[in-house]
Design a protein around this motif. Structure first.
Motif, mmCIF file in Angstrom:
data_model
loop_
_atom_site.group_PDB
_atom_site.id
_atom_site.type_symbol
_atom_site.label_atom_id
_atom_site.label_comp_id
_atom_site.label_asym_id
_atom_site.label_seq_id
_atom_site.Cartn_x
_atom_site.Cartn_y
_atom_site.Cartn_z
ATOM 1 N N UNK A 190 0.815 -1.206 0.000
ATOM 2 C CA UNK A 190 0.000 0.000 0.000
ATOM 3 C C UNK A 190 0.854 1.264 0.000
ATOM 4 N N UNK A 191 2.102 1.152 0.448
ATOM 5 C CA UNK A 191 2.979 2.309 0.471
ATOM 6 C C UNK A 191 3.248 2.898 -0.902
ATOM 7 N N UNK A 192 3.014 2.104 -1.958
ATOM 8 C CA UNK A 192 3.215 2.615 -3.309
ATOM 9 C C UNK A 192 2.029 3.441 -3.815
ATOM 10 N N UNK A 193 0.908 3.409 -3.094
ATOM 11 C CA UNK A 193 -0.311 4.015 -3.612
ATOM 12 C C UNK A 193 -0.210 5.535 -3.752
ATOM 13 N N UNK A 194 0.528 6.201 -2.877
ATOM 14 C CA UNK A 194 0.650 7.652 -2.981
ATOM 15 C C UNK A 194 1.385 8.041 -4.261
ATOM 16 N N UNK A 195 2.417 7.284 -4.612
ATOM 17 C CA UNK A 195 3.135 7.561 -5.855
ATOM 18 C C UNK A 195 2.265 7.260 -7.068
ATOM 19 N N UNK A 196 1.488 6.181 -7.006
ATOM 20 C CA UNK A 196 0.567 5.852 -8.091
ATOM 21 C C UNK A 196 -0.446 6.977 -8.277
ATOM 22 N N UNK A 197 -0.980 7.462 -7.165
ATOM 23 C CA UNK A 197 -1.939 8.563 -7.222
ATOM 24 C C UNK A 197 -1.329 9.768 -7.931
ATOM 25 N N UNK A 198 -0.070 10.058 -7.616
ATOM 26 C CA UNK A 198 0.597 11.226 -8.182
ATOM 27 C C UNK A 198 0.928 11.052 -9.659
ATOM 28 N N UNK A 199 1.166 9.813 -10.105
ATOM 29 C CA UNK A 199 1.550 9.582 -11.496
ATOM 30 C C UNK A 199 0.328 9.353 -12.384
ATOM 31 N N UNK A 200 -0.449 8.318 -12.083
ATOM 32 C CA UNK A 200 -1.568 7.982 -12.980
ATOM 33 C C UNK A 200 -2.901 8.535 -12.510
ATOM 34 N N UNK A 201 -3.104 8.640 -11.198
ATOM 35 C CA UNK A 201 -4.371 9.176 -10.712
ATOM 36 C C UNK A 201 -4.549 10.643 -11.072
ATOM 37 N N UNK A 202 -3.540 11.445 -10.777
ATOM 38 C CA UNK A 202 -3.573 12.870 -11.109
ATOM 39 C C UNK A 202 -3.028 13.153 -12.505
ATOM 40 N N UNK A 203 -2.307 12.196 -13.078
ATOM 41 C CA UNK A 203 -1.610 12.402 -14.332
ATOM 42 C C UNK A 203 -2.442 12.910 -15.498
ATOM 43 N N UNK A 204 -3.693 12.439 -15.675
ATOM 44 C CA UNK A 204 -4.470 12.986 -16.796
ATOM 45 C C UNK A 204 -4.585 14.511 -16.766
ATOM 46 N N UNK A 205 -4.657 15.097 -15.576
ATOM 47 C CA UNK A 205 -4.740 16.558 -15.503
ATOM 48 C C UNK A 205 -3.468 17.203 -16.028
ATOM 49 N N UNK A 206 -2.319 16.557 -15.802
ATOM 50 C CA UNK A 206 -1.064 17.102 -16.327
ATOM 51 C C UNK A 206 -1.103 17.099 -17.860
ATOM 52 N N UNK A 207 -1.631 16.020 -18.418
ATOM 53 C CA UNK A 207 -1.688 15.907 -19.878
ATOM 54 C C UNK A 207 -2.677 16.924 -20.457
ATOM 55 N N UNK A 208 -3.815 17.094 -19.778
ATOM 56 C CA UNK A 208 -4.784 18.084 -20.253
ATOM 57 C C UNK A 208 -4.174 19.490 -20.226
ATOM 58 N N UNK A 209 -3.378 19.758 -19.191
ATOM 59 C CA UNK A 209 -2.733 21.070 -19.115
ATOM 60 C C UNK A 209 -1.682 21.216 -20.215
ATOM 61 N N UNK A 210 -0.998 20.128 -20.550
ATOM 62 C CA UNK A 210 -0.060 20.162 -21.670
ATOM 63 C C UNK A 210 -0.782 20.546 -22.963
ATOM 64 N N UNK A 211 -1.963 19.979 -23.172
ATOM 65 C CA UNK A 211 -2.739 20.337 -24.369
ATOM 66 C C UNK A 211 -3.087 21.820 -24.350
ATOM 67 N N UNK A 212 -3.552 22.310 -23.201
ATOM 68 C CA UNK A 212 -3.887 23.739 -23.071
ATOM 69 C C UNK A 212 -2.692 24.624 -23.402
#
Length: 272
Positions: free
Chosen positions: A163-185
């Protein structure tokens, strides 16, 4: 789908049916889960949900095969007490709630309850998500197989070592789509700054990011090789990459800081 017969016989309860819950439910129904086997607890059902054929509210199965918790983390305190009767071991509890640790569900449902924590992401809405899962000590191989089968309805599934890996997963793939959407913007805005119309710049940015993502997923080469393939010596791409790959101000340093900030916030949420 593994476990389909058990779900058909005993039922599945979906607690919360917003965007993520609806995406999963649509995937299950497409894969053959009988609508009558699904029971949804949702205070504000959408028109789509009302027409899906599943049970909304009303009598719930006493010991369903699965209880899937898809409410927002801030609604957890209100939602979990009403579902605590499903604890004790007869029902697999799966949570897709961000920032809510396994211990929170073990406290709510009691010892011996198998719990799988999952972190999907928003491309699940188009069947292109990726979900990371991890189980508690009571969750055996069969429970993880069932959770994976259900979550594959909206994309890929990976299993974590702990479970200790879940915070990193959240930061990469959970929140990651928002980073990509901002890249498009920002890519579209940069195109506008070079003289393109807003509509053309956005069309180019959307298609470029979407197509490059598909190529990165499908190609045999890794992303680094794909980048080299499109970079001619002393060409236009190299000129841009010298800016983007700058060690101090480019993508590497910026994304490390961004992902770390998201992971730290996930840890804070997990501590309550």
């Amino acid at each position: 789908m593994t476990g389909l017969q058990d779900i058909a016989d005993r039922g599945l309860v979906l607690l919360g049916c917003g965007k993520m819950g609806s995406a999963m439910l649509a995937g299950w129904l497409d894969r053959g889960v009988p609508p009558e086997a699904v029971h949804v607890i949702e205070p504000a059902p959408s028109d789509w949900l009302r027409g899906s054929g599943v049970g909304i509210g009303g009598d719930l199965p006493e010991r369903p095969a699965v209880l899937l918790v898809a409410v927002k983390p801030q609604m957890m305190e209100e939602a979990l007490p009403g579902a605590a009767g499903f604890g004790g071991g007869g029902t697999l509890v799966i949570s897709v709630a961000a920032g809510t640790p396994l211990a929170r569900f073990e406290a709510a449902f009691g010892p011996g309850t198998p719990v799988v924590r999952a972190m999907p992401n928003t491309p699940a809405a188009v069947g292109r998500g990726i979900t990371a899962i991890v189980g508690n000590a009571a969750a055996g191989a069969g429970h993880l197989d069932l959770a994976e089968a259900l979550l594959k309805a909206v994309g890929q599934v990976v299993r974590l070592e702990g479970e200790g890996q879940m915070d990193a997963v959240t930061a990469v793939s959970g929140s990651g789509p928002a980073y990509v959407f901002h890249l498009i913007e920002t890519l579209a805005a940069a195109g506008e700054a070079e003289g393109l119309s807003p509509e053309l710049a956005m069309a180019l940015a959307r298609a470029t990011v979407g197509g490059a993502g598909q190529l990165a997923e499908d190609a045999a080469e890794d992303p680094g090789q794909l980048r080299r393939n499109v970079t001619s010596p002393n060409g236009t791409t190299q000129a841009a990459l010298e800016v983007l790959m700058d060690a101090e101000s480019g993508f590497p340093a910026l994304l490390r800081r961004a992902v770390h900030a998201a992971a730290e916030r996930s840890r804070e949420l997990g501590r309550g």
